[in-house]
Design a protein around this motif. Structure first.
Motif, PDB file in Angstrom:
ATOM      1  N   VAL A 142       5.612 -12.377  -8.902  1.00 14.08           N
ATOM      2  CA  VAL A 142       4.511 -11.890  -9.740  1.00 14.08           C
ATOM      3  C   VAL A 142       4.600 -10.369  -9.863  1.00 14.08           C
ATOM      4  N   ARG A 143       4.566  -9.867 -11.079  1.00 14.30           N
ATOM      5  CA  ARG A 143       4.513  -8.426 -11.314  1.00 14.30           C
ATOM      6  C   ARG A 143       3.103  -7.932 -10.968  1.00 14.30           C
ATOM      7  N   VAL A 144       3.007  -6.829 -10.246  1.00 12.83           N
ATOM      8  CA  VAL A 144       1.713  -6.337  -9.776  1.00 12.83           C
ATOM      9  C   VAL A 144       1.346  -5.036 -10.469  1.00 12.83           C
ATOM     10  N   SER A 145       0.138  -5.030 -11.040  1.00  9.38           N
ATOM     11  CA  SER A 145      -0.408  -3.837 -11.672  1.00  9.38           C
ATOM     12  C   SER A 145      -1.702  -3.465 -10.955  1.00  9.38           C
ATOM     13  N   LEU A 146      -1.962  -2.177 -10.818  1.00  7.76           N
ATOM     14  CA  LEU A 146      -3.186  -1.688 -10.180  1.00  7.76           C
ATOM     15  C   LEU A 146      -4.070  -1.005 -11.223  1.00  7.76           C
ATOM     16  N   PHE A 147      -5.347  -1.348 -11.224  1.00 10.90           N
ATOM     17  CA  PHE A 147      -6.326  -0.775 -12.143  1.00 10.90           C
ATOM     18  C   PHE A 147      -6.656   0.639 -11.671  1.00 10.90           C
ATOM     19  N   MET A 148      -6.373   1.650 -12.515  1.00 15.98           N
ATOM     20  CA  MET A 148      -6.423   3.030 -12.061  1.00 15.98           C
ATOM     21  C   MET A 148      -7.122   3.938 -13.063  1.00 15.98           C
ATOM     22  N   ASP A 149      -7.729   4.987 -12.553  1.00 14.74           N
ATOM     23  CA  ASP A 149      -8.208   6.078 -13.387  1.00 14.74           C
ATOM     24  C   ASP A 149      -7.024   6.985 -13.733  1.00 14.74           C
ATOM     25  N   PRO A 150      -7.152   7.817 -14.773  1.00 12.16           N
ATOM     26  CA  PRO A 150      -6.046   8.710 -15.145  1.00 12.16           C
ATOM     27  C   PRO A 150      -5.943   9.906 -14.204  1.00 12.16           C
ATOM     28  N   ASP A 151      -5.594   9.623 -12.983  1.00 10.95           N
ATOM     29  CA  ASP A 151      -5.509  10.619 -11.912  1.00 10.95           C
ATOM     30  C   ASP A 151      -4.066  10.656 -11.425  1.00 10.95           C
ATOM     31  N   ILE A 152      -3.381  11.772 -11.626  1.00  6.38           N
ATOM     32  CA  ILE A 152      -1.950  11.867 -11.329  1.00  6.38           C
ATOM     33  C   ILE A 152      -1.662  11.615  -9.856  1.00  6.38           C
ATOM     34  N   GLU A 153      -2.476  12.165  -8.970  1.00  6.63           N
ATOM     35  CA  GLU A 153      -2.254  11.958  -7.540  1.00  6.63           C
ATOM     36  C   GLU A 153      -2.365  10.480  -7.179  1.00  6.63           C
ATOM     37  N   GLN A 154      -3.361   9.811  -7.723  1.00  8.85           N
ATOM     38  CA  GLN A 154      -3.551   8.384  -7.442  1.00  8.85           C
ATOM     39  C   GLN A 154      -2.414   7.548  -8.027  1.00  8.85           C
ATOM     40  N   ILE A 155      -1.925   7.920  -9.186  1.00  9.04           N
ATOM     41  CA  ILE A 155      -0.812   7.198  -9.795  1.00  9.04           C
ATOM     42  C   ILE A 155       0.443   7.329  -8.942  1.00  9.04           C
TER      43      ILE A 155
END
Length: 256
Positions: A142-155
């Motif tokens: 399964v390909r995994v995606s994380l729901f994220m805000d547009p925050d470079i550090e978090q990405i």
């Protein structure tokens, strides 16, 4: 200027299930509407099962998985709170994913009583619990995606955790788009910067939440946008346009 040759359109069927659940029986049929979306050009289907089963039910997940498997090239995306446990006949979020092994699982930091998804992960807090879970799902194919805000550090942290993709939460973008003022342009730059960073560190980019026929074309200026997941607005448009016409209209914006 559009930096994307094409962006996949995954239609979220939650609102079809919500209408269905307001009466006994299976009308409107979630599966039938899923098939209509596929025949009308959708690249995939998305569901967000919750323990309270306010819209998508476990049966829907299993039946939609079978539907997608019957259509080559169509993807199934299951999104939701990875820590949602069993409740009544809801088997737990991860159990559903384990059972059907969708093409993609989008992990979202929802609480059980949350009205809708409204923020991305804080991976400074969540990383220890997410890391083994991401590996477990990937081991299932399964390909995994994380729901994220547009925050470079978090990405960057999402990349370090081993996530295949991120899904940018576009709710704030959609709200600000209505104003078209300096604050909107400043906010949109954070999405552009986030997308550029995702491209640089080689993590795939999805987006979703409150994208619609008015704001989608502008958002597609972000580079390397692989997929958008759209449900609420598309369903509302389908009331006026019909489902095939609505899917076609969104698909056109994803390929323009």
């Amino acid at each position: 200027m559009n930096y994307n040759n094409s962006t996949a359109l995954s239609v979220n069927l939650n609102k079809i299930a919500l209408i269905r659940n307001s009466r006994p029986g299976d009308y409107p049929s979630v599966v039938a509407h899923g098939e209509t979306c596929i025949k009308s050009g959708a690249d995939g289907l998305t569901v967000h099962p919750r323990p309270d089963q306010r819209h998508i039910r476990p049966r829907d997940v299993y039946e939609l998985s079978e539907l997608v498997q019957a259509h080559q090239g169509i993807e199934f995306n299951i999104e939701g709170n990875p820590y949602a446990e069993s409740l009544g006949d809801f088997p737990g979020f991860i159990k559903l994913v384990q059972d059907v092994r969708p093409h993609q699982c989008t992990l979202v930091p929802d609480s059980n009583d949350q009205l809708t998804s409204d923020h991305g992960f804080d991976l400074n807090i969540a990383c220890k619990k997410l890391r083994p879970l991401i590996r477990e799902l990937q081991d299932l194919g399964v390909r995994v995606s994380l729901f994220m805000d547009p925050d470079i550090e978090q990405i960057s942290l999402a990349k370090e955790l081993g996530a295949d993709r991120i899904e940018l939460y576009t709710g704030p973008y959609a709200d600000a788009y209505k104003q078209q003022d300096e604050k909107f342009h400043a906010l949109f730059k954070t999405y552009l910067d986030a997308a550029e960073h995702a491209k640089k560190i080689e993590i795939g980019l999805n987006a979703g939440h409150d994208l619609n026929l008015d704001n989608l074309a502008h958002f597609r200026q972000v580079p390397s946008l692989l997929e958008v997941s759209i449900g609420h607005a598309l369903t509302v448009d389908a009331i006026a346009m019909g489902m095939p016409a609505a899917v076609t209209a969104y698909k056109k914006l994803c390929t323009a």
